[in-house]
Scaffold this active site. Structure first.
Site, mmCIF file in Angstrom:
data_model
loop_
_atom_site.group_PDB
_atom_site.id
_atom_site.type_symbol
_atom_site.label_atom_id
_atom_site.label_comp_id
_atom_site.label_asym_id
_atom_site.label_seq_id
_atom_site.Cartn_x
_atom_site.Cartn_y
_atom_site.Cartn_z
ATOM 1 N N SER A 147 17.598 0.245 20.321
ATOM 2 C CA SER A 147 17.058 0.833 19.091
ATOM 3 C C SER A 147 17.204 2.348 19.183
ATOM 4 C CB SER A 147 15.568 0.481 18.977
ATOM 5 O OG SER A 147 14.940 1.236 17.955
ATOM 6 N N LYS B 59 12.773 0.002 24.836
ATOM 7 C CA LYS B 59 14.141 0.075 24.305
ATOM 8 C C LYS B 59 15.007 1.041 25.128
ATOM 9 C CE LYS B 59 13.930 -2.982 20.972
ATOM 10 N NZ LYS B 59 14.677 -4.257 21.101
ATOM 11 N N TYR C 47 7.130 0.604 22.956
ATOM 12 C CA TYR C 47 8.369 0.089 22.358
ATOM 13 C C TYR C 47 9.534 1.020 22.683
ATOM 14 C CZ TYR C 47 11.511 -1.695 18.647
ATOM 15 O OH TYR C 47 12.569 -2.210 17.940
HETATM 16 N N1 LIG Z 1 14.086 -3.917 12.167
HETATM 17 C C1 LIG Z 1 14.352 -2.746 12.694
HETATM 18 O O1 LIG Z 1 14.218 -1.694 12.051
HETATM 19 C C2 LIG Z 1 14.858 -2.653 14.113
HETATM 20 C C3 LIG Z 1 15.408 -1.428 14.533
HETATM 21 C C4 LIG Z 1 15.895 -1.320 15.830
HETATM 22 C C5 LIG Z 1 15.847 -2.407 16.684
HETATM 23 N N2 LIG Z 1 15.304 -3.571 16.241
HETATM 24 C C6 LIG Z 1 15.298 -4.679 17.189
HETATM 25 O O2 LIG Z 1 16.128 -5.709 16.671
HETATM 26 C C7 LIG Z 1 15.726 -6.977 17.210
HETATM 27 C C8 LIG Z 1 15.558 -7.957 16.071
HETATM 28 O O3 LIG Z 1 14.537 -7.469 15.226
HETATM 29 P P1 LIG Z 1 14.340 -7.889 13.701
HETATM 30 O O4 LIG Z 1 14.084 -6.630 12.955
HETATM 31 O O5 LIG Z 1 15.418 -8.798 13.278
HETATM 32 O O6 LIG Z 1 12.936 -8.634 13.860
HETATM 33 P P2 LIG Z 1 12.297 -9.990 13.303
HETATM 34 O O7 LIG Z 1 10.845 -9.843 13.526
HETATM 35 O O8 LIG Z 1 12.805 -10.310 11.937
HETATM 36 O O9 LIG Z 1 12.890 -11.088 14.311
HETATM 37 C C9 LIG Z 1 12.511 -11.126 15.661
HETATM 38 C C10 LIG Z 1 12.506 -12.571 16.131
HETATM 39 O O10 LIG Z 1 12.189 -12.564 17.535
HETATM 40 C C11 LIG Z 1 11.331 -13.641 17.795
HETATM 41 N N3 LIG Z 1 10.555 -13.346 19.002
HETATM 42 C C12 LIG Z 1 9.569 -12.441 19.168
HETATM 43 N N4 LIG Z 1 9.083 -12.486 20.405
HETATM 44 C C13 LIG Z 1 9.776 -13.454 21.056
HETATM 45 C C14 LIG Z 1 9.724 -13.977 22.370
HETATM 46 N N5 LIG Z 1 8.825 -13.534 23.273
HETATM 47 N N6 LIG Z 1 10.593 -14.972 22.716
HETATM 48 C C15 LIG Z 1 11.480 -15.443 21.801
HETATM 49 N N7 LIG Z 1 11.560 -14.988 20.535
HETATM 50 C C16 LIG Z 1 10.712 -14.006 20.174
HETATM 51 C C17 LIG Z 1 10.444 -13.750 16.563
HETATM 52 O O11 LIG Z 1 9.850 -15.028 16.466
HETATM 53 C C18 LIG Z 1 11.454 -13.455 15.453
HETATM 54 O O12 LIG Z 1 12.048 -14.653 14.970
HETATM 55 C C19 LIG Z 1 14.461 -6.686 18.018
HETATM 56 O O13 LIG Z 1 14.799 -6.537 19.380
HETATM 57 C C20 LIG Z 1 13.983 -5.370 17.446
HETATM 58 O O14 LIG Z 1 13.179 -4.669 18.355
HETATM 59 C C21 LIG Z 1 14.823 -3.731 14.997
#
Ligand SMILES: NC(=O)c1ccc[n+]([C@@H]2O[C@H](COP(=O)([O-])OP(=O)(O)OC[C@H]3O[C@@H](n4cnc5c(N)ncnc54)[C@H](O)[C@@H]3O)[C@@H](O)[C@H]2O)c1
Length: 262
Positions: A144, A161, A157
């Site tokens: 991230s 990351k 977080y």
């Molecule tokens: N959305 C953003 O702005 C953003 C930005 C940078 C990085 N990210 C990263 O991208 C990745 C995906 O995020 P997203 O935005 O699609 O989120 P999201 O919440 O839509 O999806 C995350 C999924 O991970 C699953 N999950 C959570 N904890 C878990 C665990 N312990 N074991 C197995 N599954 C688990 C949840 O059930 C969910 O289905 C994450 O690593 C997040 O930190 C997101």
């Protein structure tokens, strides 16, 4: 159907929602067999069903990325269904903001466990499976912008990351002899359920005062002029999963619309 991932089997953690779900659909469209791994069993099963309904190949496994036994079992679900596994996406993650002074040990540990320890465990377990198959594969990690820049309200977080970036480098060095590449990508602000929850949580700790305000503030300096949709990130994920990235390892691609220039 495309052909960029024809015959490859890909496991994706956190693939029942958001970016992981968008990746899973695109990978299946490109000919991959997909394993959906998620904490949420019902959503994981629904994701696999939706891929199959669209003409793709998918199976699902309920697993917590912090539980080695569950991840090992999830890998075997793909092996049983498709004979092998070639690519592993450590994508599951979560955030629970707290103002810096209030961060508890529990907040720190739970965020570090899912976002960082989960990446270590996933990488180790897929490396063992790939080695048993004779070597050759890819690991892709979701970092991230928070891994590059600290933030007052989400310090664990950000630390986790950053750890993902560091683990990407260490694993690239450790797994090169097994012909496994390890790369990461770093999204900025992506409109997924994670951000919907984050927006609410930032309001609840007083870091913003109206729905949508935190996301709007975070997005105000994006050079591309808007937050991302999951679809904006899919092409980079596909590049990292495909043979086009075979000569890359230990790298992090920023895919944030121009938020963090390093
Ligand atoms: N959305 C953003 O702005 C953003 C930005 C940078 C990085 N990210 C990263 O991208 C990745 C995906 O995020 P997203 O935005 O699609 O989120 P999201 O919440 O839509 O999806 C995350 C999924 O991970 C699953 N999950 C959570 N904890 C878990 C665990 N312990 N074991 C197995 N599954 C688990 C949840 O059930 C969910 O289905 C994450 O690593 C997040 O930190 C997101």
């Amino acid at each position: 159907m495309g052909i960029r991932l024809e015959g490859k089997t890909i496991g994706i953690t956190g693939a029942a929602s958001g970016m992981g779900l968008a990746f899973a659909h695109r990978f299946a469209d490109e000919g991959a067999n997909v394993l959906i791994v998620d904490l949420d069993r019902g959503a994981a099963e629904a994701a696999a069903k939706s891929i199959i309904a669209a003409g793709g190949n998918a199976v699902s496994a309920q697993a917590n990325v912090t539980d080695r036994g569950q991840i090992r079992a999830a890998v075997q679900v793909a092996v049983a269904a498709f004979g092998r596994i070639d690519i592993w996406f450590n994508n599951a993650g979560l955030n629970r903001p707290m103002s810096f002074i209030d961060i508890t040990e529990e907040n720190w540990s739970s965020i570090m466990d899912v976002n960082a320890l989960g990446v270590l465990i996933g990488t180790q377990e897929i490396a063992k499976q790939i080695e048993a198959q004779g070597g050759g594969g890819k690991v892709i990690n979701t970092s991230s912008i928070s891994g590059r820049v600290g933030d007052a309200n989400t310090a664990p977080y950000c630390a986790a990351k950053s750890a993902v970036i560091s683990l990407t480098q260490s694993a690239a060095k450790a797994l090169a002899p097994k012909d496994i590449t390890v790369n990461a990508f770093a999204p900025g602000v992506v409109a997924t359920p994670l951000w919907t929850k984050l927006d609410e949580d930032l309001m609840s700790i007083g870091a913003s005062s109206a729905p949508g305000e935190a996301m709007k503030n975070f997005s105000s300096d994006i050079l591309r002029g808007r937050a991302a949709e999951a679809e904006d990130i899919v092409g980079t994920a596909l590049f990292l999963a495909s043979e086009d990235s075979n000569y890359m390892t230990g790298q992090v691609i920023m895919i944030d619309g121009g938020m963090v220039l390093v």
